[in-house]
Structures are given as C-alpha cells and as structure tokens.
Design a protein around this motif. Structure first.
Motif, short mmCIF file in Angstrom:
data_model
loop_
_atom_site.label_atom_id
_atom_site.label_comp_id
_atom_site.label_asym_id
_atom_site.label_seq_id
_atom_site.Cartn_x
_atom_site.Cartn_y
_atom_site.Cartn_z
N GLU A 117 0.55 3.20 -4.21
CA GLU A 117 -0.08 4.51 -4.43
C GLU A 117 0.93 5.55 -4.91
O GLU A 117 0.68 6.24 -5.89
N ARG A 157 1.74 4.77 -8.52
CA ARG A 157 0.67 5.21 -9.43
C ARG A 157 0.75 6.72 -9.66
O ARG A 157 0.58 7.20 -10.78
N MET A 158 0.99 7.44 -8.58
CA MET A 158 1.06 8.89 -8.67
C MET A 158 2.24 9.31 -9.56
O MET A 158 2.09 10.18 -10.43
N ASP A 165 0.82 -1.21 0.00
CA ASP A 165 0.00 0.00 0.00
C ASP A 165 0.86 1.26 0.00
O ASP A 165 0.52 2.25 -0.64
#
Length: 172
Positions: free
Chosen positions: A111, A114-115, A107
């Motif tokens: 994220e 992805r950003m 996690d």
C-alpha cells in the motif's frame, strides 16, 4: 516381544515356496485365472477351499513369526515415524506462521509503495506542466518584447518617412 533365540531363522519366503498350496502363488509367472481353472478342474471347490485355508494359516504363522522376530526394530521405526510426524507438524506450523508474516509485511509494503508510485506520477505530471508553463511564459515575454521592438521600428520608420518627406520640400 523379540525372540530370545540365538539360532538364525530360516528365510520365510523359502518356507512358503516349499508349501504345496503356496508355491504356485509365489511363481514369477503366476496367472490367477489359469490357477483357478486348474484347481476347479482337478478337485472339488471344498478341497480347494480347504487347501487355501491351510495356506492362509501358514502365511499367518509366517507373518506372526516375522513380526515377533523384528518387534523391537518395528517399534523403533514406528517411534521414528511418530517423531517425524511431530517434526513435520512443527515445520507446517512454522511455514503457516511465515506465510502469515509475509502476508502482513506485503500488506505493509504494497500500500505505501502504491501511494508513493501514485504521488511520483503526480509529481512527474506536475513537473512537466510547470516546465510547459515556464516555456509559455518565456514565449509570451519574448513576444511582448518583439511587439515592442516592432512598434519602435514602425514608429521610427514612420518618423523617418515623415522626416524624409519634409526634407524633400513638403512632399511633391
């Protein structure tokens, strides 16, 4: 408890094979249906039941004798199983903890990844757009220069034509 006899015990399987009621059950080619048909055909149900009860009693004695003679070994194995179960519980707990940690790390990494990927795509698109705009601006400047050059040529051509017409005597 363990037997304190120093005399070796006879093989219980041989003792069971010698018993008249149990020998048939220990045969390699034992057929339960054929045995039941034979017993019921040759004797009464009461006699067959009594014989089987005697055979069961012999089996119980043999089983108790085996358990008694191997009591310490069986307890040691049982203790080993208990210890193995405790170790297995510890390993399972560790695996569960590791899975939880990996989930948290995933996690924490997914994220931001992805950003970053999204921002990288945006930057690539912006770079392509800026490159396209630079080309357009350069083309507009070149077009402007071309127009100026063409305007100067047409003025020079018009002046040259006009100058040529006046030198010929006022146009003919």
């Amino acid at each position: 408890m363990a037997s304190k006899d120093s005399t070796p015990r006879a093989d219980p399987l041989h003792e069971l094979k010698a018993h008249p009621q149990l020998a048939a059950f220990l045969a390699d080619d034992f057929d339960g249906t054929a045995y039941a048909s034979e017993v019921l055909g040759t004797s009464s149900v009461q006699a067959a039941s009594s014989g089987l009860a005697d055979g069961i009693a012999v089996l119980d004695r043999a089983l108790k004798g085996e358990v008694t003679s191997h009591y310490d070994s069986l307890l040691a194995q049982l203790g080993g199983i208990g210890e193995a179960e405790r170790v297995l519980d510890i390993v399972r707990s560790g695996v569960h903890s590791l899975q939880d940690t990996m989930s948290r790390v995933r996690d924490e990494i997914v994220e931001p990844h992805r950003m970053v990927s999204s921002k990288t795509r945006q930057l690539e698109n912006l770079t392509r757009t800026v490159d396209g705009l630079h080309r357009i601006i350069r083309m507009l400047k070149l077009l402007s220069r071309l127009k100026e050059s063409l305007g100067g040529i047409s003025r020079n051509t018009a002046g040259a034509v006009a100058g040529a017409g006046s030198s010929n005597g006022g146009g003919g």
